[in-house]
Design an enzyme around this catalytic site. Structure first.
Site, PDB file in Angstrom:
ATOM      1  N   ASP A  35      22.330  20.131  90.595  1.00  9.85           N
ATOM      2  CA  ASP A  35      22.399  21.277  89.686  1.00  9.85           C
ATOM      3  C   ASP A  35      23.860  21.564  89.393  1.00  9.85           C
ATOM      4  O   ASP A  35      24.735  21.333  90.241  1.00  9.85           O
ATOM      5  CB  ASP A  35      21.738  22.507  90.312  1.00  9.85           C
ATOM      6  CG  ASP A  35      20.221  22.416  90.332  1.00  9.85           C
ATOM      7  OD1 ASP A  35      19.656  21.705  89.484  1.00  9.85           O
ATOM      8  OD2 ASP A  35      19.608  23.070  91.184  1.00  9.85           O
TER       9      ASP A  35
ATOM     10  N   ASP B  79      16.162  20.874  83.912  1.00  8.65           N
ATOM     11  CA  ASP B  79      15.468  22.163  84.027  1.00  8.65           C
ATOM     12  C   ASP B  79      15.399  22.853  82.667  1.00  8.65           C
ATOM     13  O   ASP B  79      14.375  23.442  82.308  1.00  8.65           O
ATOM     14  CB  ASP B  79      16.189  23.084  85.019  1.00  8.65           C
ATOM     15  CG  ASP B  79      16.258  22.516  86.423  1.00  8.65           C
ATOM     16  OD1 ASP B  79      15.380  21.713  86.790  1.00  8.65           O
ATOM     17  OD2 ASP B  79      17.200  22.885  87.153  1.00  8.65           O
TER      18      ASP B  79
END
EC number: 3.4.23.36
Length: 166
Positions: free
Chosen positions: A123, A141
């Site tokens: 991330d 995402d």
């Protein structure tokens, strides 16, 4: 009778490839240029921040001992199979749904690659306001969320009427 792939929603699989290239490319750049936990401000309220996510969205089940890696990998594979079948069964002209499915598949495959290759999801997008930070996320995402939003949006749009022939 077999259908031409171009006449089905599979015509939109190029979106999956585009999402994968962009997502995996961005993660590669982060892994090559950032130390774990390193933050680089981009704009007010937006940082690049290298984080590892061993769970699902919002680090759900991140501290569960490792079984969640395989659980979430199985879910991702199942979702990709179901959405690919839905794309095959739909017409290529159903653009909104097929693009939505392709975005979700691309995002799911991007995160699946991370889980299987690294054991965690990379991330890097840190959105914040003042001292409040949203959960760090990645481009996969984002693709999944945009795809889901498009499916919901499609549900609210008027259905095209079929003109009756006399």
């Amino acid at each position: 009778m077999s259908k031409s792939i171009c006449s089905t929603g599979l015509r939109w699989l190029w979106v999956v490839v585009a999402v994968l290239i962009i997502d995996l490319g961005s993660k590669f750049l982060i892994l090559q240029n950032f130390a774990l936990g390193e933050t680089v401000p981009l704009f007010p309220s937006l940082n690049l921040h290298y984080a590892r996510n061993y769970g699902a969205a919002f680090s759900f089940l991140a501290d569960s001992g490792g079984w969640q890696r395989w659980f979430f990998s199985g879910i991702a594979i199942g979702i990709c199979v179901v959405l690919t079948v839905l794309m095959y069964r739909s017409k290529a002209t159903q653009k909104l749904n097929n693009i939505a499915y392709a975005l979700i598949i691309g995002g799911a495959l991007g995160n699946l690659f991370d889980r299987l290759w690294h054991g965690f999801v990379v991330d890097m997008i840190d959105f914040y306001v003042g001292d409040w930070h949203f959960a760090t996320f990645n481009l996969a995402d984002s693709a999944i969320c945009i795809g889901a939003a498009l499916i919901v949006l499609e549900g609210f749009l008027p259905k095209p009427t079929v003109k009756e022939q006399a």
